[in-house]
Scaffold this active site. Sequence first.
Site, PDB file in Angstrom:
ATOM      1  N   GLU A  15       0.856  -1.199   0.000  1.00 20.68           N
ATOM      2  CA  GLU A  15       0.000   0.000   0.000  1.00 20.68           C
ATOM      3  C   GLU A  15       0.886   1.241   0.000  1.00 20.68           C
ATOM      4  OE1 GLU A  15      -3.419   0.010   2.613  1.00 20.68           O
ATOM      5  OE2 GLU A  15      -2.898   2.029   3.276  1.00 20.68           O
ATOM      6  N   GLY A 106     -14.410   6.016   5.244  1.00 18.21           N
ATOM      7  CA  GLY A 106     -13.482   7.099   5.582  1.00 18.21           C
ATOM      8  C   GLY A 106     -13.840   7.704   6.926  1.00 18.21           C
ATOM      9  N   ALA A 125     -19.619   2.196   4.356  1.00 15.47           N
ATOM     10  CA  ALA A 125     -18.995   1.503   3.224  1.00 15.47           C
ATOM     11  C   ALA A 125     -19.996   0.574   2.535  1.00 15.47           C
ATOM     12  CB  ALA A 125     -17.777   0.717   3.714  1.00 15.47           C
ATOM     13  N   TYR A 145     -11.550  -5.313  10.490  1.00 17.35           N
ATOM     14  CA  TYR A 145     -10.838  -4.852  11.689  1.00 17.35           C
ATOM     15  C   TYR A 145     -10.645  -5.989  12.701  1.00 17.35           C
ATOM     16  CZ  TYR A 145     -11.817  -0.425   9.530  1.00 17.35           C
ATOM     17  OH  TYR A 145     -11.851   0.603   8.615  1.00 17.35           O
ATOM     18  N   LYS A 165     -21.071  -6.350   3.921  1.00 14.58           N
ATOM     19  CA  LYS A 165     -20.195  -5.891   2.824  1.00 14.58           C
ATOM     20  C   LYS A 165     -20.016  -7.014   1.805  1.00 14.58           C
ATOM     21  CE  LYS A 165     -17.462  -2.706   5.702  1.00 14.58           C
ATOM     22  NZ  LYS A 165     -16.132  -2.260   6.132  1.00 14.58           N
ATOM     23  N   GLN A 176      -7.255  -4.037   8.877  1.00 14.15           N
ATOM     24  CA  GLN A 176      -6.540  -2.970   9.584  1.00 14.15           C
ATOM     25  C   GLN A 176      -5.239  -3.559  10.127  1.00 14.15           C
ATOM     26  OE1 GLN A 176      -5.629  -0.087   9.952  1.00 14.15           O
ATOM     27  NE2 GLN A 176      -7.418   0.922  10.823  1.00 14.15           N
ATOM     28  N   LYS A 272       8.087   3.347   1.538  1.00 12.79           N
ATOM     29  CA  LYS A 272       9.497   3.046   1.844  1.00 12.79           C
ATOM     30  C   LYS A 272       9.900   1.786   1.083  1.00 12.79           C
ATOM     31  CE  LYS A 272       9.257   5.085   6.425  1.00 12.79           C
ATOM     32  NZ  LYS A 272       9.006   4.805   7.839  1.00 12.79           N
TER      33      LYS A 272
HETATM   34  P1  FAD Z   1     -17.536   1.241   7.685  1.00 21.15           P
HETATM   35  O1  FAD Z   1     -17.442  -0.128   7.132  1.00 21.15           O
HETATM   36  O2  FAD Z   1     -18.683   2.084   7.272  1.00 21.15           O
HETATM   37  O3  FAD Z   1     -17.527   1.059   9.275  1.00 21.15           O
HETATM   38  C1  FAD Z   1     -17.478   2.172  10.171  1.00 21.15           C
HETATM   39  C2  FAD Z   1     -18.259   1.824  11.427  1.00 21.15           C
HETATM   40  O4  FAD Z   1     -19.646   1.668  11.129  1.00 21.15           O
HETATM   41  C3  FAD Z   1     -17.854   0.498  12.072  1.00 21.15           C
HETATM   42  O5  FAD Z   1     -17.945   0.651  13.445  1.00 21.15           O
HETATM   43  C4  FAD Z   1     -18.872  -0.515  11.559  1.00 21.15           C
HETATM   44  O6  FAD Z   1     -19.097  -1.560  12.474  1.00 21.15           O
HETATM   45  C5  FAD Z   1     -20.117   0.348  11.380  1.00 21.15           C
HETATM   46  N1  FAD Z   1     -20.900  -0.029  10.210  1.00 21.15           N
HETATM   47  C6  FAD Z   1     -20.487  -0.559   9.035  1.00 21.15           C
HETATM   48  N2  FAD Z   1     -21.510  -0.714   8.189  1.00 21.15           N
HETATM   49  C7  FAD Z   1     -22.604  -0.266   8.812  1.00 21.15           C
HETATM   50  C8  FAD Z   1     -23.979  -0.139   8.468  1.00 21.15           C
HETATM   51  N3  FAD Z   1     -24.425  -0.526   7.273  1.00 21.15           N
HETATM   52  N4  FAD Z   1     -24.836   0.400   9.368  1.00 21.15           N
HETATM   53  C9  FAD Z   1     -24.410   0.810  10.580  1.00 21.15           C
HETATM   54  N5  FAD Z   1     -23.107   0.709  10.988  1.00 21.15           N
HETATM   55  C10 FAD Z   1     -22.234   0.180  10.120  1.00 21.15           C
HETATM   56  N6  FAD Z   1      -9.106   5.970   5.195  1.00 21.15           N
HETATM   57  C11 FAD Z   1      -8.923   6.937   4.251  1.00 21.15           C
HETATM   58  O7  FAD Z   1      -9.333   8.075   4.454  1.00 21.15           O
HETATM   59  N7  FAD Z   1      -8.280   6.671   3.078  1.00 21.15           N
HETATM   60  C12 FAD Z   1      -7.805   5.430   2.765  1.00 21.15           C
HETATM   61  O8  FAD Z   1      -7.242   5.219   1.703  1.00 21.15           O
HETATM   62  C13 FAD Z   1      -7.986   4.385   3.741  1.00 21.15           C
HETATM   63  N8  FAD Z   1      -7.542   3.131   3.501  1.00 21.15           N
HETATM   64  C14 FAD Z   1      -7.799   2.141   4.409  1.00 21.15           C
HETATM   65  C15 FAD Z   1      -7.388   0.826   4.117  1.00 21.15           C
HETATM   66  C16 FAD Z   1      -7.646  -0.207   5.010  1.00 21.15           C
HETATM   67  C17 FAD Z   1      -7.203  -1.610   4.664  1.00 21.15           C
HETATM   68  C18 FAD Z   1      -8.316   0.057   6.240  1.00 21.15           C
HETATM   69  C19 FAD Z   1      -8.589  -1.057   7.219  1.00 21.15           C
HETATM   70  C20 FAD Z   1      -8.703   1.355   6.544  1.00 21.15           C
HETATM   71  C21 FAD Z   1      -8.462   2.410   5.638  1.00 21.15           C
HETATM   72  N9  FAD Z   1      -8.861   3.717   5.903  1.00 21.15           N
HETATM   73  C22 FAD Z   1      -8.672   4.715   4.971  1.00 21.15           C
HETATM   74  C23 FAD Z   1      -9.472   4.060   7.197  1.00 21.15           C
HETATM   75  C24 FAD Z   1     -11.018   3.983   7.161  1.00 21.15           C
HETATM   76  O9  FAD Z   1     -11.520   4.974   6.302  1.00 21.15           O
HETATM   77  C25 FAD Z   1     -11.531   4.213   8.601  1.00 21.15           C
HETATM   78  O10 FAD Z   1     -11.199   3.103   9.395  1.00 21.15           O
HETATM   79  C26 FAD Z   1     -13.005   4.572   8.721  1.00 21.15           C
HETATM   80  O11 FAD Z   1     -13.239   5.006  10.061  1.00 21.15           O
HETATM   81  C27 FAD Z   1     -13.963   3.430   8.470  1.00 21.15           C
HETATM   82  O12 FAD Z   1     -14.051   3.094   7.147  1.00 21.15           O
HETATM   83  P2  FAD Z   1     -14.820   1.722   6.777  1.00 21.15           P
HETATM   84  O13 FAD Z   1     -14.940   1.662   5.326  1.00 21.15           O
HETATM   85  O14 FAD Z   1     -14.209   0.590   7.472  1.00 21.15           O
HETATM   86  O15 FAD Z   1     -16.250   2.089   7.425  1.00 21.15           O
END
Ligand code: FAD
Length: 283
Positions: A15, A106, A125, A145, A165, A176, A272
């Site tokens: 990444e 995000g 998401a 996560y 998802k 994560q 890096k």
């Molecule tokens: P979600 O899947 O929406 O989850 C967020 C929270 O909501 C969780 O607590 C989950 O349990 C809950 N949830 C999920 N779906 C629902 C639903 N349908 N209804 C109610 N609650 C729900 N951030 C960036 O800004 N840019 C990046 O490029 C980036 N890359 C990443 C790559 C990886 C591999 C990981 C693990 C994280 C990355 N992140 C990035 C961070 C990420 O954006 C944050 O962790 C963010 O807080 C959650 O994104 P998510 O898509 O996991 O959210």
Amino acid sequence: MLKDMFAKDSSLSFEVFPPKKDDEFENCYKVLDSLATLNPDFISVTYGAGGSRSKKTVDITSYIQNTLKLDAMAHMTCVGSSEEDILAVTKDLEAAGVSHVLALRGDKPRDMSDEQFEKRIFPHATDLIQFLNKNTNLNISASCYPEKHPEAISMDSDIAFMKMKQDMGAKMFISQLFFDNADFYRFVERASQAGITVPIVAGIMPITSAKQIGSTVTLAGSSVPKKLADICARYGEDAEAMRAAGIEYAINQIQDLKRCGMGHIHIYCMNKAKMTAEICNAL
Ligand code: FAD
């Protein structure tokens, strides 16, 4: 590429992030040239939470896909985006031949008010995944996560949303970062019991400076096992020794994962190239 991930029981991906300043792009491309020599299965490129710098992600994924002829994955967040914004980015990605996205919600951007965050168009998401699946031909992966998302009320609820998802079209998960493999093994077991059948890729972040624990790691909500905390305490003031110990820790983590049959590895390589090469060569 996704097809290959199912067929194989191991993979290696990296990444990178787009540099902040325009004059740092040349160097970023050099880093990518070096990473390409390590033959990764794909390289993913992060995306600003608000989406304002999405063009940089598209440019870098295009370089990976078209110049390096490697599979590129574009991260995509939806927290600050409208449907039109998302479609504009997917159009650019498809025009560049990039067919794989990591669909994310995000975090709330600094310049977004609580009210705007509450009223966001894509709440999660899952909503972005559903939208992309309906409106594009992109291959979709998602995040997961091993220690649960910091906002999740429980591990069970987080895994239930992970399953959602998958049901909405996610074909692979990238985890994560985590530092205790036992957390990952427990998580994979619970995800499997909840019906997750697509590959779960282990996200590994090498800690080469003690400062990372205070910044990136705290933000990610990952816990720091005593063994790693001790390394930071012991070598934190000695940059070279800390770097070597952090790389060794990451190598040990990956070797243990592979031994336990968890062969899909994603290295958060933080642009890096040398560090990433040292890890790959040791493996
Ligand atoms: P979600 O899947 O929406 O989850 C967020 C929270 O909501 C969780 O607590 C989950 O349990 C809950 N949830 C999920 N779906 C629902 C639903 N349908 N209804 C109610 N609650 C729900 N951030 C960036 O800004 N840019 C990046 O490029 C980036 N890359 C990443 C790559 C990886 C591999 C990981 C693990 C994280 C990355 N992140 C990035 C961070 C990420 O954006 C944050 O962790 C963010 O807080 C959650 O994104 P998510 O898509 O996991 O959210």
